[in-house]
Design an enzyme around this catalytic site. Structure first.
Site, PDB file in Angstrom:
ATOM      1  CG  PHE A 131       4.484 -32.692 -56.779  1.00 58.23           C
ATOM      2  CD1 PHE A 131       4.985 -32.073 -55.631  1.00 58.23           C
ATOM      3  CD2 PHE A 131       3.295 -32.202 -57.320  1.00 58.23           C
ATOM      4  CE1 PHE A 131       4.314 -31.012 -55.035  1.00 58.23           C
ATOM      5  CE2 PHE A 131       2.623 -31.135 -56.736  1.00 58.23           C
ATOM      6  CZ  PHE A 131       3.141 -30.548 -55.588  1.00 58.23           C
ATOM      7  CB  SER A 178      -3.746 -34.656 -59.625  1.00 61.07           C
ATOM      8  OG  SER A 178      -3.213 -33.412 -59.980  1.00 61.07           O
ATOM      9  CD  GLU A 179      -6.794 -37.071 -53.531  1.00 62.28           C
ATOM     10  OE1 GLU A 179      -8.042 -37.050 -53.378  1.00 62.28           O
ATOM     11  OE2 GLU A 179      -5.989 -37.102 -52.605  1.00 62.28           O
ATOM     12  CB  SER A 192      -8.718 -26.973 -60.980  1.00 67.57           C
ATOM     13  OG  SER A 192      -8.427 -27.262 -62.321  1.00 67.57           O
ATOM     14  CB  THR A 218       4.779 -36.665 -64.140  1.00 71.12           C
ATOM     15  OG1 THR A 218       3.699 -35.990 -64.780  1.00 71.12           O
ATOM     16  CG2 THR A 218       6.003 -36.650 -65.036  1.00 71.12           C
ATOM     17  CD  GLN A 233      -2.258 -24.440 -92.237  1.00 70.69           C
ATOM     18  OE1 GLN A 233      -2.606 -25.335 -91.475  1.00 70.69           O
ATOM     19  NE2 GLN A 233      -2.857 -24.198 -93.386  1.00 70.69           N
ATOM     20  CB  ILE A 234       4.989 -23.434 -91.986  1.00 66.04           C
ATOM     21  CG1 ILE A 234       4.455 -22.029 -91.667  1.00 66.04           C
ATOM     22  CG2 ILE A 234       6.298 -23.384 -92.774  1.00 66.04           C
ATOM     23  CD1 ILE A 234       5.356 -21.179 -90.795  1.00 66.04           C
ATOM     24  N   GLY A 250       2.653 -27.945 -94.345  1.00 67.44           N
ATOM     25  CA  GLY A 250       1.626 -28.536 -95.213  1.00 67.44           C
ATOM     26  C   GLY A 250       1.378 -29.988 -94.826  1.00 67.44           C
ATOM     27  CD  GLU A 296       4.463 -28.489 -62.623  1.00 69.62           C
ATOM     28  OE1 GLU A 296       4.830 -27.412 -62.125  1.00 69.62           O
ATOM     29  OE2 GLU A 296       5.230 -29.432 -62.889  1.00 69.62           O
TER      30      GLU A 296
HETATM   31  C1  LIG Z   1       0.015 -35.974 -68.500  1.00 70.86           C
HETATM   32  C2  LIG Z   1      -0.321 -35.418 -67.149  1.00 70.86           C
HETATM   33  C3  LIG Z   1       0.637 -35.389 -66.154  1.00 70.86           C
HETATM   34  C4  LIG Z   1       0.325 -34.911 -64.881  1.00 70.86           C
HETATM   35  N1  LIG Z   1       1.261 -34.971 -63.878  1.00 70.86           N
HETATM   36  C5  LIG Z   1       0.882 -34.698 -62.599  1.00 70.86           C
HETATM   37  C6  LIG Z   1       1.772 -34.940 -61.501  1.00 70.86           C
HETATM   38  O1  LIG Z   1       2.924 -35.367 -61.683  1.00 70.86           O
HETATM   39  N2  LIG Z   1       1.328 -34.714 -60.238  1.00 70.86           N
HETATM   40  C7  LIG Z   1       0.073 -34.255 -59.993  1.00 70.86           C
HETATM   41  O2  LIG Z   1      -0.262 -34.076 -58.826  1.00 70.86           O
HETATM   42  N3  LIG Z   1      -0.791 -34.006 -61.018  1.00 70.86           N
HETATM   43  C8  LIG Z   1      -0.420 -34.216 -62.304  1.00 70.86           C
HETATM   44  N4  LIG Z   1      -1.297 -33.992 -63.333  1.00 70.86           N
HETATM   45  C9  LIG Z   1      -2.637 -33.509 -63.044  1.00 70.86           C
HETATM   46  C10 LIG Z   1      -2.907 -32.092 -63.518  1.00 70.86           C
HETATM   47  O3  LIG Z   1      -2.205 -31.178 -62.717  1.00 70.86           O
HETATM   48  C11 LIG Z   1      -4.429 -31.879 -63.516  1.00 70.86           C
HETATM   49  O4  LIG Z   1      -4.953 -32.638 -64.597  1.00 70.86           O
HETATM   50  C12 LIG Z   1      -4.810 -30.417 -63.649  1.00 70.86           C
HETATM   51  O5  LIG Z   1      -4.459 -29.707 -62.484  1.00 70.86           O
HETATM   52  C13 LIG Z   1      -6.318 -30.239 -63.913  1.00 70.86           C
HETATM   53  O6  LIG Z   1      -7.081 -30.987 -63.038  1.00 70.86           O
HETATM   54  P1  LIG Z   1      -8.274 -31.920 -63.610  1.00 70.86           P
HETATM   55  O7  LIG Z   1      -7.680 -32.767 -64.684  1.00 70.86           O
HETATM   56  O8  LIG Z   1      -8.929 -32.584 -62.471  1.00 70.86           O
HETATM   57  O9  LIG Z   1      -9.261 -30.917 -64.318  1.00 70.86           O
HETATM   58  P2  LIG Z   1     -10.453 -30.072 -63.557  1.00 70.86           P
HETATM   59  O10 LIG Z   1      -9.927 -29.437 -62.328  1.00 70.86           O
HETATM   60  O11 LIG Z   1     -11.631 -30.969 -63.441  1.00 70.86           O
HETATM   61  O12 LIG Z   1     -10.728 -28.971 -64.658  1.00 70.86           O
HETATM   62  C14 LIG Z   1     -11.553 -29.177 -65.818  1.00 70.86           C
HETATM   63  C15 LIG Z   1     -11.711 -27.831 -66.514  1.00 70.86           C
HETATM   64  O13 LIG Z   1     -12.369 -26.908 -65.626  1.00 70.86           O
HETATM   65  C16 LIG Z   1     -11.580 -25.733 -65.484  1.00 70.86           C
HETATM   66  N5  LIG Z   1     -11.731 -25.187 -64.132  1.00 70.86           N
HETATM   67  C17 LIG Z   1     -11.679 -25.865 -62.954  1.00 70.86           C
HETATM   68  N6  LIG Z   1     -11.822 -25.028 -61.910  1.00 70.86           N
HETATM   69  C18 LIG Z   1     -11.965 -23.787 -62.453  1.00 70.86           C
HETATM   70  C19 LIG Z   1     -12.165 -22.485 -61.885  1.00 70.86           C
HETATM   71  N7  LIG Z   1     -12.233 -22.282 -60.571  1.00 70.86           N
HETATM   72  N8  LIG Z   1     -12.297 -21.442 -62.742  1.00 70.86           N
HETATM   73  C20 LIG Z   1     -12.212 -21.624 -64.089  1.00 70.86           C
HETATM   74  N9  LIG Z   1     -12.035 -22.829 -64.670  1.00 70.86           N
HETATM   75  C21 LIG Z   1     -11.895 -23.881 -63.857  1.00 70.86           C
HETATM   76  C22 LIG Z   1     -10.151 -26.191 -65.735  1.00 70.86           C
HETATM   77  O14 LIG Z   1      -9.316 -25.106 -66.094  1.00 70.86           O
HETATM   78  C23 LIG Z   1     -10.360 -27.197 -66.863  1.00 70.86           C
HETATM   79  O15 LIG Z   1     -10.448 -26.523 -68.084  1.00 70.86           O
HETATM   80  C24 LIG Z   1      -0.975 -34.409 -64.633  1.00 70.86           C
HETATM   81  C25 LIG Z   1      -1.942 -34.432 -65.647  1.00 70.86           C
HETATM   82  C26 LIG Z   1      -1.636 -34.945 -66.881  1.00 70.86           C
HETATM   83  C27 LIG Z   1      -2.715 -34.991 -67.938  1.00 70.86           C
END
Ligand SMILES: Cc1cc2nc3c(=O)[nH]c(=O)nc-3n(C[C@H](O)[C@H](O)[C@H](O)COP(=O)(O)OP(=O)(O)OC[C@H]3O[C@@H](n4cnc5c(N)ncnc54)[C@H](O)[C@@H]3O)c2cc1C
Length: 379
Positions: A123, A126-127, A132, A158, A336-337, A339, A363
């Protein structure tokens, strides 16, 4: 209200538990260490029907309910979250979306082999600059009449290198913003589609996470899911169900670590008695057990709502938010449990602690879940 499982649900839970112990546990430490994808184990999970759990039998699935899915995800995740994320993505993000929104031709061509576990799906939302904020898609799908011309980059995907079928969200009409996004089915091997290097991760190291590159990939029009511009709604609707899978994964990571800590506390002696005889340990175990039970009930409630055909977006966000934070707290306490022994790989809890972290990120991060929940409660 009955807090009881059906015989079938209990059988599925038992089958998943048995599989986790006999097939996933051996080699889990090595797979984590060497970032080895659990290919053999996933093949067997597919043969047992765990990759298309909620897809009707007519479309190659097992026709189970979402409660059974939660039970299976918990058991698999207790032992190997790198394997269970494959189960979660294939079931909830790929098969569910195709079953709910795909055409019959798409189901026959793509869903049937995915639900049977003959193929694996991915799926791709993300880019590099759209995590987010998934509305700001830079991947573009230009409408060329009978096909789309796909260009762009996806990251963090993934099953990036093990999948055959990819659902890719891409912007077709930027003026319409998120209403101009399409969801396209892209096949591995389509000219112009390349898979980038594997990410070297903190946790779920056995899962293969990759960037994907699309350069002038021709995607036939019949591979679009839903109407023109439906892609963003498709992605959001699919993620509502996906969050039940990740919440259950977090639950399993927490309960796996708790079970190990409970066992260890009865064996380890200090000051002439077991550490389980110390109230400091007892209180930790009591808090862990209570939080895990609350997380389990939230997961099951979201699954129950989904099975009943009732709205479940808020419930699945609550389950994911709470279960993922419980997974983090419980795994830290489990280390922690243990050690010093908790700090080394042989005792499993350090891996579970590393694996727990991702459940607060993918997600939709915990912050994004709070946005979804607060929007619902303020409606
Ligand atoms: C191991 C792994 C597997 C993944 N698998 C998939 C996949 O199969 N398909 C896919 O499409 N994506 C996948 N992802 C992507 C994942 O869904 C995103 O990393 C995630 O949604 C966060 O986006 P970002 O990394 O760009 O962080 P950002 O969006 O840049 O966020 C950075 C920080 O800012 C915070 N933030 C951002 N906007 C707000 C807001 N409006 N209010 C408050 N806080 C905010 C976030 O919570 C976070 O703490 C995967 C990621 C990882 C690490």
């Amino acid at each position: 209200m009955y807090f009881e499982f059906t015989e079938e649900q209990l059988m599925i839970q038992e089958a998943a538990r048995e599989f986790a112990q006999t097939e996933l546990k051996p080699g889990v430490i090595e797979r984590d260490e060497h970032q080895k994808f659990p290919a053999e184990q996933i093949k067997k999970l597919g043969e047992l029907g765990f990759l298309g759990m909620m897809v009707p039998e007519a479309h190659g699935g097992s026709g189970m309910d979402t409660i059974s899915y939660v039970l299976a995800m918990e058991e698999l995740s207790k032992i190997d979250a790198s394997a269970s994320v494959v189960v979660s993505v294939n079931n909830s993000l790929v098969c569910f979306g195709l079953e709910k929104y795909g055409t019959e031709a798409q189901k026959q061509k793509y869903l049937v082999p995915l639900a049977k576990g003959e193929k694996i799906g991915a799926f791709c939302l993300s880019e590099p600059e759209a995590g987010s904020d998934a509305t700001s898609q830079r991947t573009i799908a230009i409408d060329m009449g009978d096909h789309y011309l796909l260009n762009g980059v996806k990251n963090w995907i993934t099953n990036g290198s093990s999948a055959s079928t990819y659902i890719v969200m891409a912007q077709t009409d930027a003026a319409k913003r998120h209403n101009g996004i399409n969801a396209l089915i892209v096949e591995r091997g389509m000219p112009g589609f390349t898979v980038g290097a594997k990410e070297n991760k903190l946790g779920i190291r056995g899962s293969d996470t990759h960037s994907l590159m699309f350069t002038d990939v021709k995607v036939p029009k019949e591979n679009r899911i839903g109407e023109e511009g439906f892609g963003f709604k498709f992605a959001m609707s699919t993620l509502d169900g996906g969050r039940i899978g990740i919440a259950s994964q977090a639950l399993g990571i927490a309960s796996g670590a708790y079970e190990l800590a409970l066992q260890y506390s009865k064996e380890r002696k200090a000051f002439g008695k077991t550490i389980a005889d110390l109230q400091a340990t007892q209180f930790k175990l009591a808090d862990m057990a209570t939080e895990i039970e609350a997380a389990r009930l939230l997961c099951l409630k979201a699954a129950w709502l989904k099975d009943k055909g009732l709205p479940y977006a808020q419930a699945s966000s609550m389950a994911k938010l709470f279960a993922s934070e419980v997974a983090m707290r419980v795994t830290i306490e489990a280390v922690q449990i243990h050690g010093g022994y908790g700090f080394v790989k042989e005792y499993h809890v350090e891996r579970l602690m590393r694996d727990a972290k991702i459940t607060q990120i993918y997600e939709g991060t915990s912050e994004i879940q709070r946005i979804v929940i607060s929007r619902e409660v303020l409606k």
